[in-house]
Design a protein around this motif. Structure first.
Motif, PDB file in Angstrom:
ATOM      1  N   VAL A   1       0.837  -1.206   0.000  1.00 36.96           N
ATOM      2  CA  VAL A   1       0.000   0.000   0.000  1.00 36.96           C
ATOM      3  C   VAL A   1       0.870   1.254   0.000  1.00 36.96           C
ATOM      4  CG1 VAL A   1      -1.723   1.313   1.286  1.00 36.96           C
ATOM      5  CG2 VAL A   1      -1.943  -1.164   1.102  1.00 36.96           C
ATOM      6  N   GLN A   2       1.964   1.231   0.777  1.00 39.17           N
ATOM      7  CA  GLN A   2       2.887   2.370   0.761  1.00 39.17           C
ATOM      8  C   GLN A   2       3.412   2.630  -0.645  1.00 39.17           C
ATOM      9  OE1 GLN A   2       5.930   2.644   3.985  1.00 39.17           O
ATOM     10  NE2 GLN A   2       4.925   0.810   4.780  1.00 39.17           N
ATOM     11  N   PHE A   3       3.851   1.561  -1.314  1.00 39.28           N
ATOM     12  CA  PHE A   3       4.412   1.695  -2.660  1.00 39.28           C
ATOM     13  C   PHE A   3       3.374   2.267  -3.629  1.00 39.28           C
ATOM     14  CE2 PHE A   3       4.867  -0.050  -6.927  1.00 39.28           C
ATOM     15  CZ  PHE A   3       6.129   0.413  -7.265  1.00 39.28           C
ATOM     16  N   LEU A   4       2.177   1.698  -3.637  1.00 36.81           N
ATOM     17  CA  LEU A   4       1.154   2.130  -4.588  1.00 36.81           C
ATOM     18  C   LEU A   4       0.712   3.564  -4.339  1.00 36.81           C
ATOM     19  CD1 LEU A   4      -1.031  -1.108  -4.781  1.00 36.81           C
ATOM     20  CD2 LEU A   4       0.476  -0.185  -6.555  1.00 36.81           C
ATOM     21  N   SER A   5       0.527   3.928  -3.074  1.00 38.76           N
ATOM     22  CA  SER A   5       0.058   5.282  -2.770  1.00 38.76           C
ATOM     23  C   SER A   5       1.096   6.326  -3.160  1.00 38.76           C
ATOM     24  CB  SER A   5      -0.311   5.409  -1.291  1.00 38.76           C
ATOM     25  OG  SER A   5       0.760   5.034  -0.457  1.00 38.76           O
ATOM     26  N   LEU A   6       2.373   6.057  -2.883  1.00 34.50           N
ATOM     27  CA  LEU A   6       3.424   7.015  -3.249  1.00 34.50           C
ATOM     28  C   LEU A   6       3.594   7.082  -4.763  1.00 34.50           C
ATOM     29  CD1 LEU A   6       6.182   6.346  -0.546  1.00 34.50           C
ATOM     30  CD2 LEU A   6       4.648   8.313  -0.715  1.00 34.50           C
ATOM     31  N   ALA A   7       3.508   5.941  -5.447  1.00 32.68           N
ATOM     32  CA  ALA A   7       3.667   5.929  -6.905  1.00 32.68           C
ATOM     33  C   ALA A   7       2.539   6.687  -7.597  1.00 32.68           C
ATOM     34  CB  ALA A   7       3.730   4.486  -7.404  1.00 32.68           C
ATOM     35  N   LEU A   8       1.354   6.648  -7.010  1.00 34.06           N
ATOM     36  CA  LEU A   8       0.194   7.294  -7.642  1.00 34.06           C
ATOM     37  C   LEU A   8       0.093   8.782  -7.346  1.00 34.06           C
ATOM     38  CD1 LEU A   8      -2.541   4.548  -7.081  1.00 34.06           C
ATOM     39  CD2 LEU A   8      -1.485   5.206  -9.253  1.00 34.06           C
ATOM     40  N   VAL A   9       0.814   9.263  -6.312  1.00 30.39           N
ATOM     41  CA  VAL A   9       0.721  10.680  -5.952  1.00 30.39           C
ATOM     42  C   VAL A   9       1.094  11.575  -7.121  1.00 30.39           C
ATOM     43  CG1 VAL A   9       1.841  12.496  -4.595  1.00 30.39           C
ATOM     44  CG2 VAL A   9       0.946  10.491  -3.449  1.00 30.39           C
ATOM     45  N   SER A  10       2.181  11.239  -7.810  1.00 32.67           N
ATOM     46  CA  SER A  10       2.609  12.086  -8.925  1.00 32.67           C
ATOM     47  C   SER A  10       1.608  12.059 -10.072  1.00 32.67           C
ATOM     48  CB  SER A  10       3.991  11.634  -9.429  1.00 32.67           C
ATOM     49  OG  SER A  10       3.938  10.286  -9.858  1.00 32.67           O
ATOM     50  N   VAL A  11       0.854  10.959 -10.183  1.00 33.88           N
ATOM     51  CA  VAL A  11      -0.142  10.849 -11.248  1.00 33.88           C
ATOM     52  C   VAL A  11      -1.292  11.825 -11.027  1.00 33.88           C
ATOM     53  CG1 VAL A  11      -1.784   9.288 -12.376  1.00 33.88           C
ATOM     54  CG2 VAL A  11       0.462   8.435 -11.646  1.00 33.88           C
ATOM     55  N   VAL A  12      -1.683  11.993  -9.754  1.00 29.95           N
ATOM     56  CA  VAL A  12      -2.829  12.876  -9.451  1.00 29.95           C
ATOM     57  C   VAL A  12      -2.373  14.246  -8.975  1.00 29.95           C
ATOM     58  CG1 VAL A  12      -4.276  10.900  -8.892  1.00 29.95           C
ATOM     59  CG2 VAL A  12      -3.017  12.053  -7.069  1.00 29.95           C
ATOM     60  N   SER A  13      -1.091  14.559  -9.160  1.00 28.00           N
ATOM     61  CA  SER A  13      -0.562  15.852  -8.724  1.00 28.00           C
ATOM     62  C   SER A  13      -1.385  16.992  -9.313  1.00 28.00           C
ATOM     63  CB  SER A  13       0.901  15.989  -9.162  1.00 28.00           C
ATOM     64  OG  SER A  13       1.404  17.258  -8.835  1.00 28.00           O
ATOM     65  N   GLY A  14      -1.779  17.923  -8.463  1.00 25.63           N
ATOM     66  CA  GLY A  14      -2.637  19.029  -8.884  1.00 25.63           C
ATOM     67  C   GLY A  14      -4.041  18.881  -8.345  1.00 25.63           C
TER      68      GLY A  14
END
Length: 400
Positions: free
Chosen positions: A276-289
């Protein structure tokens, strides 16, 4: 004052010294501006604190193990007060780094000694609860200390926070001197004996997992405030609100991790936490903004990261039940080494790339920990297939 209130008093002081560590992450941008250094350079204040805690605390504890526990608490608080005074009085980035190191040693020594004192003050059968109160006090600094520090720094100046810490530390010295009874020290455990368990590959892999998880946590957490202001349109009091929400998530799930380990098993809980840590951090840049998206993912990251802590403690105790104190001490050291390394790596990334990249670095560190975990449990299965007893191995290492 009865013993229960004495334990609560130590809990409050643990919150205070915990704030001296964690508050920097909430005001890092303001500290950088005030001392005229880059954001990446200011992040190394976390490295100085964590390294001093990781290296200085066990050395100091071994050197003063025979000293009366009350005196040890007073010495630790005196060191914290010295660190606060030097933070306020000495100018420049270099002196501030030294001040953070002094605070790191004082904080580490106080918390370790407070655990031992709380256990002795508690009635039989309630030592675990007393020690968890100390842990709760320290963890609460993330919930209250960081966002409150951000509010104070926004309204006044970030040094006002340390004026407050210094004042209450002085009160803490008088309170400990008056309320805590004399307690004999214990026979010191040599550092060489503590490190002997690292000869066991399973112990080494498990502590390596701790190291990489907290590298990933520190990379993001050290720069969380400038990251928030860069990733989403947020400022002022809203930053404090987000920090408060992350702190609440950390506090709740640090207490829930043990429950999940009992229900799902240690292995599954650790693997799920890191996934969950990996997925949440990896997705942050995708939804940035997207403010909602970034905040929700950071909440998920914080929850999963703080689920890891108590579960890993249980895992380490199961690896070496005959050396529980040494294992928890080693784990604490590797946590602080992870904080130090993460702040250093994050500083390099922030200085040479976009601050948004810290999430990818954090995710990569957690991915390494995930594979270290798989290797560790694979090692256990091979031991079991060969009929090798891990506990007997640990006893041999400790005798050596």
């Amino acid at each position: 004052m009865n013993n229960t209130w004495k334990i609560y008093m130590l809990t409050l002081i643990s919150f205070l010294v915990g704030t001296s560590q964690n508050v920097i992450s909430g005001i890092l941008d303001q500290v950088a501006v005030s001392i005229d250094v880059s954001l990446s350079a200011a992040g190394q204040l976390t490295t100085a604190f964590a390294l001093a805690t990781a290296i200085g605390t066990p050395i100091f504890i071994v050197a003063t193990a025979k000293i009366d526990r009350r005196k040890q608490l007073l010495i630790a608080l005196a060191i914290v007060l010295l660190g606060v005074i030097s933070t306020l009085a000495l100018p420049g980035f270099g002196f501030l780094m030294v001040s953070r190191a002094i605070l790191g040693v004082g904080t580490g020594v106080f918390v370790v000694t407070a655990y031992a004192v709380a256990a002795k003050l508690a009635p039989p059968g309630r030592q675990g609860g007393a020690m968890s109160n100390i842990s709760l006090g320290f963890s609460s600094s993330l919930v209250l200390g960081v966002p409150i520090g951000r509010v104070i720094a926004s309204a006044y100046d970030w040094k006002v926070i340390f004026w407050g810490i210094g004042f209450f530390t002085l009160l803490g010295i008088f309170a400990v001197a008056r309320a805590i009874p004399s307690m004999e020290g214990e026979k010191p455990i040599p550092l060489g004996k503590q490190l002997a368990l690292l000869k066991n590959p399973k112990v080494t892999f498990a502590l390596g997992m701790t190291l990489f998880v907290f590298i990933g946590y520190s990379v993001v957490n050290t720069y969380i405030t400038p990251f928030l202001t860069s990733a989403i349109p947020i400022s002022g009091g809203k930053v404090s609100t987000v920090l408060f929400a992350l702190g609440i998530a950390s506090l709740i799930w640090s207490k829930t991790g043990g429950f999940l380990a009992d229900r799902l098993g240690t292995t599954r809980t650790l693997l799920c936490s890191m996934a969950v840590q990996f997925l949440s951090l990896a997705l942050v840049s995708v939804v940035s903004g997207s403010a909602v998206g970034v905040i929700m993912l950071l909440m998920l990251w914080s929850i999963s990261a703080w689920t890891f802590g108590p579960t890993q403690n249980f895992n380490l105790l199961s690896i070496a039940p005959e050396a529980s104190g040494i294992m928890l001490s080693l784990n604490s050291t590797f946590v602080q080494l992870g904080f130090a390394a993460g702040a250093g790596i994050g500083g390099i990334v922030v200085g040479g790339s976009s601050i948004l990249a810290i999430c990818w670095i954090g995710a990569a560190a957690v991915a390494v920990a995930f594979f270290v975990n798989i290797t560790s449990f694979g090692l256990t299965r091979r031991y079991q297939e060969k009929g090798d007893n891990v506990e007997n191995r640990n006893k041999i290492y400790l005798r050596e």
